[in-house]
Design a protein around this motif. Structure first.
Motif, PDB file in Angstrom:
ATOM      1  N   SER A  61       0.723  -1.247   0.041  1.00  0.00           N
ATOM      2  CA  SER A  61       0.109  -0.004  -0.016  1.00  0.00           C
ATOM      3  C   SER A  61       0.681   1.179   0.058  1.00  0.00           C
ATOM      4  O   SER A  61       0.615   2.232  -0.780  1.00  0.00           O
ATOM      5  CB  SER A  61      -0.931   0.065   1.025  1.00  0.00           C
ATOM      6  N   SER A  80      -0.063  -1.743  -7.311  1.00  0.00           N
ATOM      7  CA  SER A  80      -1.260  -2.049  -6.983  1.00  0.00           C
ATOM      8  C   SER A  80      -1.984  -3.466  -7.385  1.00  0.00           C
ATOM      9  O   SER A  80      -2.667  -3.848  -6.645  1.00  0.00           O
ATOM     10  CB  SER A  80      -2.212  -0.594  -7.838  1.00  0.00           C
ATOM     11  N   SER A  84      -3.714  -6.045  -4.876  1.00  0.00           N
ATOM     12  CA  SER A  84      -5.094  -6.546  -5.249  1.00  0.00           C
ATOM     13  C   SER A  84      -4.992  -7.916  -5.298  1.00  0.00           C
ATOM     14  O   SER A  84      -6.042  -8.588  -4.835  1.00  0.00           O
ATOM     15  CB  SER A  84      -5.718  -5.989  -6.308  1.00  0.00           C
ATOM     16  N   ILE A  88      -8.587  -9.273  -1.234  1.00  0.00           N
ATOM     17  CA  ILE A  88      -9.367  -8.661  -2.402  1.00  0.00           C
ATOM     18  C   ILE A  88      -9.707  -7.037  -2.228  1.00  0.00           C
ATOM     19  O   ILE A  88      -9.649  -6.446  -3.013  1.00  0.00           O
ATOM     20  CB  ILE A  88     -10.644  -9.411  -2.024  1.00  0.00           C
ATOM     21  N   ASP A  89      -9.740  -6.544  -1.189  1.00  0.00           N
ATOM     22  CA  ASP A  89     -10.107  -5.222  -0.976  1.00  0.00           C
ATOM     23  C   ASP A  89      -8.846  -4.131  -1.248  1.00  0.00           C
ATOM     24  O   ASP A  89      -8.735  -2.858  -1.428  1.00  0.00           O
ATOM     25  CB  ASP A  89     -10.335  -4.802   0.567  1.00  0.00           C
ATOM     26  N   GLY A  90      -7.620  -4.826  -1.716  1.00  0.00           N
ATOM     27  CA  GLY A  90      -6.545  -4.050  -2.305  1.00  0.00           C
ATOM     28  C   GLY A  90      -6.931  -3.322  -3.493  1.00  0.00           C
ATOM     29  O   GLY A  90      -6.285  -2.538  -3.894  1.00  0.00           O
ATOM     30  N   GLY A  91      -8.019  -4.095  -4.104  1.00  0.00           N
ATOM     31  CA  GLY A  91      -8.194  -3.543  -5.433  1.00  0.00           C
ATOM     32  C   GLY A  91      -8.902  -1.946  -5.429  1.00  0.00           C
ATOM     33  O   GLY A  91      -8.990  -1.438  -6.571  1.00  0.00           O
ATOM     34  N   SER A  92      -9.317  -1.600  -4.289  1.00  0.00           N
ATOM     35  CA  SER A  92     -10.090  -0.202  -3.926  1.00  0.00           C
ATOM     36  C   SER A  92      -9.040   0.989  -4.088  1.00  0.00           C
ATOM     37  O   SER A  92      -8.944   1.927  -4.317  1.00  0.00           O
ATOM     38  CB  SER A  92     -10.520  -0.249  -2.707  1.00  0.00           C
ATOM     39  N   ILE A 121      -4.104  -3.426 -11.987  1.00  0.00           N
ATOM     40  CA  ILE A 121      -4.729  -3.620 -10.800  1.00  0.00           C
ATOM     41  C   ILE A 121      -5.814  -4.833 -10.855  1.00  0.00           C
ATOM     42  O   ILE A 121      -5.872  -5.527  -9.946  1.00  0.00           O
ATOM     43  CB  ILE A 121      -5.618  -2.320 -10.475  1.00  0.00           C
ATOM     44  N   PRO A 122      -6.842  -4.945 -12.031  1.00  0.00           N
ATOM     45  CA  PRO A 122      -7.813  -5.989 -11.945  1.00  0.00           C
ATOM     46  C   PRO A 122      -7.066  -7.315 -12.120  1.00  0.00           C
ATOM     47  O   PRO A 122      -7.470  -8.513 -11.822  1.00  0.00           O
ATOM     48  CB  PRO A 122      -9.025  -5.710 -12.802  1.00  0.00           C
ATOM     49  N   LEU A 125      -6.236  -8.793  -8.909  1.00  0.00           N
ATOM     50  CA  LEU A 125      -7.322  -9.456  -8.189  1.00  0.00           C
ATOM     51  C   LEU A 125      -7.805 -10.819  -9.077  1.00  0.00           C
ATOM     52  O   LEU A 125      -8.240 -11.802  -8.629  1.00  0.00           O
ATOM     53  CB  LEU A 125      -8.378  -8.464  -8.323  1.00  0.00           C
ATOM     54  N   TYR A 128      -5.669 -13.720  -7.860  1.00  0.00           N
ATOM     55  CA  TYR A 128      -6.176 -14.028  -6.559  1.00  0.00           C
ATOM     56  C   TYR A 128      -7.367 -14.935  -6.707  1.00  0.00           C
ATOM     57  O   TYR A 128      -7.294 -15.878  -6.042  1.00  0.00           O
ATOM     58  CB  TYR A 128      -6.352 -12.876  -5.759  1.00  0.00           C
TER      59      TYR A 128
END
Length: 132
Positions: A61, A80, A84, A88-92, A121-122, A125, A128
């Motif tokens: 972060s 980033s 993510s 999972i909330d790292g994508g924010s 970024i996605p 996710l 993951y």
């Protein structure tokens, strides 16, 4: 598992260093010792000493926000994406990244690296979610 304890301690140290560098980049007048102490005396520092991914999440972060501050958009997208992928909330962080690239869009910066970083970024996710 002993390896889990050692890696969590290692990432707690990297989180401490990344947090100090992050604070000094955004607030250069803050004493680095105060920034480090702020991180280490908070009640949830225990998550950094056990086998959770909190310290790894904090490390990436800080690195992602530091790269956004320095306008290294491809590096920020890489950090980033890893962020993510950690949780999972790292994508924010994509929202902060999107605001940063929208502010720099007309400034003549490299739009290709901005968009490529945004696509990373996605991807983190998705990797993951594929792991799950």
């Amino acid at each position: 598992n002993l390896a889990l304890v050692f890696t969590s301690k290692f990432f707690l140290f990297t989180a401490l260093v990344a947090f100090i560098v992050f604070v000094l980049a955004w607030q250069p007048f803050v004493n680095p010792w105060v920034a480090g102490a702020t991180l280490l005396v908070r009640p949830c520092v225990m998550f950094g000493t056990v086998g959770y991914s909190e310290s790894l999440f904090l490390t990436f972060s800080c690195l992602a926000f530091l790269a956004i501050k320095k306008q290294g958009f491809l590096v920020a997208g890489l950090f980033s994406g890893i962020l993510s992928g950690i949780r999972i909330d790292g994508g924010s962080i994509g929202f902060a990244y999107l605001v940063a690239i929208l502010r720099q869009w007309n400034s003549g910066a490299d739009r290709t690296s901005m968009l490529l970083g945004l696509c990373l970024i996605p991807l983190g996710l998705a990797l993951y979610m594929a792991y799950l």
